[in-house]
Design an enzyme around this catalytic site. Structure first.
Site, PDB file in Angstrom:
ATOM      1  N   HIS A  20       0.836  -1.204   0.000  1.00  0.00           N
ATOM      2  CA  HIS A  20       0.000   0.000   0.000  1.00  0.00           C
ATOM      3  C   HIS A  20       0.875   1.261   0.000  1.00  0.00           C
ATOM      4  CE1 HIS A  20      -2.342  -3.291   1.696  1.00  0.00           C
ATOM      5  NE2 HIS A  20      -3.434  -2.653   1.306  1.00  0.00           N
ATOM      6  N   HIS A 251      -4.146   3.390  -3.295  1.00  0.00           N
ATOM      7  CA  HIS A 251      -4.339   2.852  -1.938  1.00  0.00           C
ATOM      8  C   HIS A 251      -3.545   1.560  -1.734  1.00  0.00           C
ATOM      9  CE1 HIS A 251      -6.220   1.086   1.614  1.00  0.00           C
ATOM     10  NE2 HIS A 251      -6.198  -0.017   0.900  1.00  0.00           N
ATOM     11  N   GLU A 400     -17.022  -4.224  25.420  1.00  0.00           N
ATOM     12  CA  GLU A 400     -16.139  -5.394  25.502  1.00  0.00           C
ATOM     13  C   GLU A 400     -14.962  -5.296  24.526  1.00  0.00           C
ATOM     14  OE1 GLU A 400     -19.445  -5.619  25.470  1.00  0.00           O
ATOM     15  OE2 GLU A 400     -20.061  -6.927  27.105  1.00  0.00           O
ATOM     16  N   HIS A 462     -27.650 -15.565  26.164  1.00  0.00           N
ATOM     17  CA  HIS A 462     -26.565 -15.384  27.124  1.00  0.00           C
ATOM     18  C   HIS A 462     -25.812 -16.678  27.439  1.00  0.00           C
ATOM     19  CE1 HIS A 462     -28.191 -11.455  27.529  1.00  0.00           C
ATOM     20  NE2 HIS A 462     -27.500 -11.147  28.611  1.00  0.00           N
TER      21      HIS A 462
HETATM   22  C1  LIG Z   1     -11.068  -4.641  10.084  1.00  0.00           C
HETATM   23  C2  LIG Z   1     -10.569  -4.479   8.685  1.00  0.00           C
HETATM   24  N1  LIG Z   1     -11.439  -4.514   7.673  1.00  0.00           N
HETATM   25  C3  LIG Z   1     -11.003  -4.396   6.393  1.00  0.00           C
HETATM   26  C4  LIG Z   1      -9.675  -4.258   6.129  1.00  0.00           C
HETATM   27  C5  LIG Z   1      -9.187  -4.167   4.701  1.00  0.00           C
HETATM   28  N2  LIG Z   1      -8.729  -2.800   4.403  1.00  0.00           N
HETATM   29  C6  LIG Z   1      -7.442  -2.474   4.447  1.00  0.00           C
HETATM   30  S1  LIG Z   1      -7.174  -0.864   4.141  1.00  0.00           S
HETATM   31  C7  LIG Z   1      -8.817  -0.571   3.930  1.00  0.00           C
HETATM   32  C8  LIG Z   1      -9.305   0.813   3.602  1.00  0.00           C
HETATM   33  C9  LIG Z   1      -8.774   1.772   4.566  1.00  0.00           C
HETATM   34  O1  LIG Z   1      -9.030   3.070   4.152  1.00  0.00           O
HETATM   35  P1  LIG Z   1      -8.226   4.245   4.820  1.00  0.00           P
HETATM   36  O2  LIG Z   1      -8.122   4.018   6.268  1.00  0.00           O
HETATM   37  O3  LIG Z   1      -8.854   5.496   4.360  1.00  0.00           O
HETATM   38  O4  LIG Z   1      -6.765   4.084   4.246  1.00  0.00           O
HETATM   39  P2  LIG Z   1      -6.166   4.786   2.960  1.00  0.00           P
HETATM   40  O5  LIG Z   1      -7.058   4.444   1.807  1.00  0.00           O
HETATM   41  O6  LIG Z   1      -6.137   6.212   3.247  1.00  0.00           O
HETATM   42  O7  LIG Z   1      -4.821   4.151   2.818  1.00  0.00           O
HETATM   43  C10 LIG Z   1      -9.541  -1.745   4.112  1.00  0.00           C
HETATM   44  C11 LIG Z   1     -10.997  -1.824   3.981  1.00  0.00           C
HETATM   45  C12 LIG Z   1      -8.797  -4.229   7.225  1.00  0.00           C
HETATM   46  N3  LIG Z   1      -7.492  -4.124   7.072  1.00  0.00           N
HETATM   47  N4  LIG Z   1      -9.264  -4.322   8.491  1.00  0.00           N
END
Ligand SMILES: Cc1ncc(C[n+]2csc(CCOP(=O)(O)OP(=O)(O)O)c2C)c(N)n1
Length: 651
Positions: A20, A251, A400, A462
């Site tokens: 990334h 990204h 939690e 529960h």
């Molecule tokens: C809990 C979770 N869900 C999905 C992902 C997959 N994922 C990685 S980066 C991303 C998008 C993140 O967007 P942003 O925080 O705006 O990062 P940017 O595009 O600016 O690098 C997703 C959905 C993840 N890493 N963790």
């Protein structure tokens, strides 16, 4: 200097052909200001307890962190590690992994976890400052979080807790670039983040995330705040890439040779791939030396501290337990053998904690609004309040997931052993953080009460059914299900002694008879499973955990009275049993023609003990609402059913 981060990130992602680049390129200016002017850290002494913590919550942008660690001179991250980004065996895994390299404060990747861990780190700092004084503990916790982190639900729990506790040394940079994977944030979110943070009692600031002076001014303002601060940094994802910046195309994909060449031109960067011009690298290395003096002065203060305080501080950060714990637990077990009490194991846990908390000053308890049910508060653990951190108990609220993530942060910070309180059923709500604790190999202890249909009237919403199996499926997590007060004390001791893994204690709401009636100095639970009632040439072996050990014992008495030689094996911890020698395991499993397992949960995992043709007496559906004794009868988990099943199999 920021461009050094950009090109290392671009080049590493390009070579790995995955990763990334967008976030490191966009957030490079923020990180450069923080690391060269404010962050107090020492690459040559990365574990210095009083360092500022930096958490890259947006873990997909791992090359930002790896670049910073290389540039500032951490030994663990060499240029070869950068070249080996995302390759098997490298320290530079796809997402930052705690333990792979110094300077990685926590494992991030599951979005939202980092920001939630940071709340625990800031709690730990505040608590230890109270305890040891600001001459030994006073630092900031900085976080870089993206849109994704802020969209994840756990971030809300974390933010609300941090605002409530007035964790003013927590400073979050929001990489406000308006882009996530699918495209612009407007596809899925319309939150006014400033209003949201302010509603949670945070201070907020907005800056241009590419203006170093504005970023610096914001950090200084944040440092003076009496609240945690969120600095919204307007950035361009993939900053510098002429054709792809500002779009979701940067990204999570390599830029491609052509776009990298165009970026080199646009940013006036002439160095070859993986090469940082010497003047730039020198400037970074000098930045890495910035806090060496502060670290040295801190060491002098520690050296000058009163001997007992110094030794205590060092022990606390080493993670070693107080030597007198073992004898305190032995004495307590002796008392239990004499009095043979029959409390619920949640109450037995409270009694064990009363002993433990009296010996260990580092335990910090809490509950997700179930204190009276979880029995996690003892006479030593007064409540922490926003203005008074002298206590040792956190009211996490009904949060939690935030609780479990904050506990990870506390354990990672060092100096504390966090334990929680919650219902076993809601371990589902903490599971992502428990899994990360197991992956990181850190000591957090979850007290999980109301562990079966034995909780009765609250009903199937529960009543855990699949939870023991589901938690046992997490590698490196110890799941304990003690059978009585003595086993509960032993399991607590094991949870504390296992420094490199998290533990869960599944505990009952209902009272249980004492099954361990003789004093044994040895911790019998340490082997995971052991003979509670032996019999030579046993025809029947009954394996059981927790509340069902009592059922096994009663069934054993009946079968023995009928002349059928029967053993009972208590199995407080599958994972520890699996680590015993093959001989021990074989001896415990034994060769009885009839093997029965009794656990008020699902069968999954039990065939290891009883084989495919063994008898399992437990649950195969959701539970039901009703008095617990009726439920045990309804679902056929009784001594009578065990006896009848054994006899049927033998005949
Ligand atoms: C809990 C979770 N869900 C999905 C992902 C997959 N994922 C990685 S980066 C991303 C998008 C993140 O967007 P942003 O925080 O705006 O990062 P940017 O595009 O600016 O690098 C997703 C959905 C993840 N890493 N963790």
């Amino acid at each position: 200097m920021a461009n050094a981060i950009r090109f290392l990130s671009m080049d590493a992602v390009e070579k790995a052909n995955s990763g990334h680049p967008g976030l490191p390129m966009g957030a490079a200016d923020i990180a450069t200001v923080l690391f060269t002017r404010y962050l107090s850290f020492d690459p040559k002494n990365p574990a210095w307890p009083n360092r500022d913590r930096f958490v890259l919550s947006a873990g997909h942008g791992s090359m930002l962190l790896y670049s910073l660690l290389y540039l500032t001179g951490y030994d663990d991250i060499t240029i070869d590690e950068i070249k080996n980004f995302r390759q098997l065996g490298s320290r530079t895994a796809g997402h930052p992994e705690y333990g792979h390299a110094a300077g990685i404060e926590t494992t991030t990747g599951p979005l939202g976890q980092g920001i939630a861990n940071s709340v625990g780190m800031a709690i730990a700092e505040r608590k230890l400052r109270e305890e040891f004084g600001s001459e030994l503990m006073e630092h900031y916790t900085y976080v870089l979080a993206g849109d994704g982190c802020l969209m994840e639900g756990v971030s809300q729990e974390a933010i609300a807790l941090a605002g409530h506790l007035k964790l003013n040394k927590l400073i979050v940079f929001w990489d406000d670039n308006n882009i996530s994977i699918d495209g612009p944030i407007s596809l899925a979110d319309s939150t006014d983040q400033h209003a949201r943070f302010r509603a949670c009692k945070w201070h907020t600031i907005a800056v241009n995330g590419h203006d170093p002076e504005a970023i610096a001014a914001a950090i200084e303002e944040a440092q003076k705040s009496d609240k945690p601060t969120m600095i919204a940094c307007k950035t361009v994802i993939g900053f510098g890439a002429p054709n792809k910046a500002g779009t979701h195309k940067v990204h999570g994909s390599p830029l491609g040779a052509e776009e990298i060449a165009a970026t080199r031109k646009a940013l006036g960067w002439e160095a070859e791939a993986f090469t940082v011009p010497s003047d730039v690298l020198d400037a970074w290395r000098i930045a890495g030396l910035r806090s060496a003096k502060a670290r040295k002065e801190w060491e002098e203060r520690l050296e000058a501290a009163e001997a007992e305080k110094k030794a205590h501080f060092i022990r606390r950060f080493s993670g070693e337990l107080e030597g007198s714990l073992a004898s305190a637990i032995s004495a307590y077990k002796q008392k239990l053998a004499e009095t043979k009490p029959s409390p619920a194991t949640r109450k037995a846990s409270e009694d064990a904690l009363e002993v433990i908390n009296g010996v260990l000053a580092e335990t910090i308890g809490g509950s997700a609004d179930l204190t009276g049910s979880n029995n996690t508060k003892t006479s030593q653990t007064h409540s922490i309040t926003p203005d008074d951190f002298s206590g040792r108990y956190i009211h996490y609220g009904v949060r939690e997931h935030g609780m479990a993530a904050a506990m990870n942060g506390m354990a990672l910070h060092g100096g504390l052993i966090p334990y929680s309180g919650g219902f076993l059923i809601f371990s589902d709500y903490c599971r992502p953080s428990i899994r990360l604790a197991a992956l990181m190999g850190i000591r957090v202890i979850h007290v999980l009460t109301h562990d079966s249909i034995g909780l009765g009237e609250d009903g199937p919403t529960h009543q855990p059914v699949e939870h023991m199996a589901a938690l046992r499926a997490i590698p490196n997590l110890l799941m304990f299900r003690p059978a009585d007060a003595t086993e509960t004390a032993e399991c607590w001791q094991l949870a504390l002694e296992n420094r490199k893994r998290p533990s869960g204690l599944a505990l009952t709401r209902q009272n249980l008879m004492a099954v361990r009636t003789e004093y044994e100095e040895q911790n019998l639970c340490a082997r995971g499973a052991y003979d509670l009632i032996s019999a030579s040439d046993a025809q029947v072996t009954i394996f059981a955990t927790g509340s069902e050990v009592e059922i096994a014992v009663k069934a054993c008495q009946t079968l023995t009275a009928k002349g059928i030689a029967t053993r009972v094996v208590s199995v407080p911890c599958f994972e520890l049993f699996a680590e015993q020698s093959e001989d021990y395991q074989q001896a415990i499993i034994g060769t009885s023609p009839v093997k029965i397992a009794v656990e008020a949960g699902i069968r999954q995992g039990w065939d290891h003990f009883i084989g495919n043709d063994g008898i399992f007496i437990g649950m195969s559906s959701f539970g039901a609402s009703g008095p617990y004794k009726d439920l045990y009868k309804h679902f056929g988990i009784t001594p009578e059913v065990v006896v009848a099943s054994a006899e049927a199999k033998l005949s």
